[in-house]
Scaffold this motif. Sequence first.
Motif, PDB file in Angstrom:
ATOM      1  N   ARG A 141      26.710   2.846  -2.646  1.00 59.94           N
ATOM      2  CA  ARG A 141      28.040   3.210  -2.137  1.00 59.94           C
ATOM      3  C   ARG A 141      28.492   4.546  -2.738  1.00 59.94           C
ATOM      4  O   ARG A 141      29.143   5.350  -2.074  1.00 59.94           O
ATOM      5  N   GLY A 159      29.374   7.914  -0.500  1.00 66.25           N
ATOM      6  CA  GLY A 159      30.602   8.696  -0.708  1.00 66.25           C
ATOM      7  C   GLY A 159      30.294  10.170  -0.943  1.00 66.25           C
ATOM      8  O   GLY A 159      30.987  11.062  -0.430  1.00 66.25           O
ATOM      9  N   SER A 194      33.248  10.141  -6.162  1.00 63.37           N
ATOM     10  CA  SER A 194      32.890   9.010  -5.315  1.00 63.37           C
ATOM     11  C   SER A 194      33.057   7.705  -6.097  1.00 63.37           C
ATOM     12  O   SER A 194      33.652   6.741  -5.596  1.00 63.37           O
ATOM     13  N   ALA A 231      36.814   7.034  -6.647  1.00 57.20           N
ATOM     14  CA  ALA A 231      37.481   6.562  -5.429  1.00 57.20           C
ATOM     15  C   ALA A 231      37.141   5.093  -5.191  1.00 57.20           C
ATOM     16  O   ALA A 231      38.024   4.276  -4.894  1.00 57.20           O
ATOM     17  N   LEU A 232      35.862   4.746  -5.355  1.00 56.15           N
ATOM     18  CA  LEU A 232      35.460   3.350  -5.140  1.00 56.15           C
ATOM     19  C   LEU A 232      36.105   2.410  -6.151  1.00 56.15           C
ATOM     20  O   LEU A 232      36.327   1.234  -5.868  1.00 56.15           O
ATOM     21  N   TYR A 260      39.969   6.486  -1.025  1.00 60.76           N
ATOM     22  CA  TYR A 260      38.608   6.874  -0.645  1.00 60.76           C
ATOM     23  C   TYR A 260      38.630   8.013   0.374  1.00 60.76           C
ATOM     24  O   TYR A 260      37.771   8.909   0.345  1.00 60.76           O
ATOM     25  N   GLU A 261      39.630   8.008   1.256  1.00 55.69           N
ATOM     26  CA  GLU A 261      39.705   9.019   2.329  1.00 55.69           C
ATOM     27  C   GLU A 261      39.790  10.438   1.751  1.00 55.69           C
ATOM     28  O   GLU A 261      39.410  11.413   2.408  1.00 55.69           O
ATOM     29  N   LEU A 286      38.000  11.775  -0.314  1.00 59.93           N
ATOM     30  CA  LEU A 286      36.666  12.370  -0.498  1.00 59.93           C
ATOM     31  C   LEU A 286      36.355  13.381   0.606  1.00 59.93           C
ATOM     32  O   LEU A 286      35.694  14.389   0.379  1.00 59.93           O
TER      33      LEU A 286
END
Length: 285
Positions: free
Chosen positions: A16, A20, A79, A82-83, A89-90, A92
């Motif tokens: 993941r 990202g 990444s 954000a996770l 997350y957007e 990124l």
Amino acid sequence: MNERDERLELERFALRIRIGIVEAIAAKGGGHIGGTLDLAEFLSVLYLRFLRVRPEEPDWAGRDYLVCSKGHSGPALYSALALQGFFPYELLRTLNRGGTTLPGHCDRTKVPGIDATTGSLGQGLSIACGLAMGTRLSHTDQKVFCILGDGELGEGQNWEAAAFAAHHGLESLTAVLDWNKMQIDGSNDEVLRLGDPVEKFKAFGWDAELVDGKDVLAIRDAVSRAYRRKGRPGLIVLDTVKGGNIPCIQELPNNHCIGVPAQLADRAMEFLRSEAKRLGVEVAE
Ligand SMILES: Cc1ncc(C[n+]2csc(CCOP(=O)(O)OP(=O)(O)O)c2C)c(N)n1
């Protein structure tokens, strides 16, 4: 949790992180992708299992620190952050674009969860030494991690910091070397031979060990040892491949900082989707 499930969970999070990174860099149309992708497994282990941080309180004074000295690999940390919920997350997809809060290189003043502003190579280990000295003076058990590049080790300031850390027995400090053997203009052997980083740091008085940078359980065990280490600083050398094992990126003759047009991004995502299927990870189309 048994070792099989542990591996699966860590590999899923690494995947993941990689997705990202590709989404962020592809949205910009290019960037430092090679030496960014290869950090995914390490960051998965660090953020999921070890680093004591609070996404809702990024400046928490009791946190463990992570300095990414090779600041061009910032998107890997973004990444992971954000996770982990440090920011949406957007965001990124705004990487390195006008008005963004996510500059291409690590920026402590703009990105929640980033502990040091870096990009001018060679400075991060000194910053990390300062943080480690701080943990000693304030009698806390906080840990300090510092990600280095092998090309970056051509900067002499690293070796001054290495001597300083050993002299002061900075046990809270762990440097993590992304040993992908490549830098910007070619391989280390072509540009400036590094030799064996384990032996070099040992000669400076550090603990040092070599770990397969793809093997999440081996990384987990090395980081676990880092949390228990006493009396001296430590180095974990991650044996990696630049391009993070995405074949269409890895096979490029120079993947350091490249344009990522839609066609290349699609091929990379196609591979990552097949990995997601293998590992049982849901990915938005
Ligand atoms: C002081 C300084 N000199 C030169 C650069 C330009 N530069 C950016 S990345 C890079 C290569 C770094 O190689 P390495 O540390 O191996 O990074 P990786 O391959 O892991 O991405 C260089 C020379 C810089 N950012 N800072």
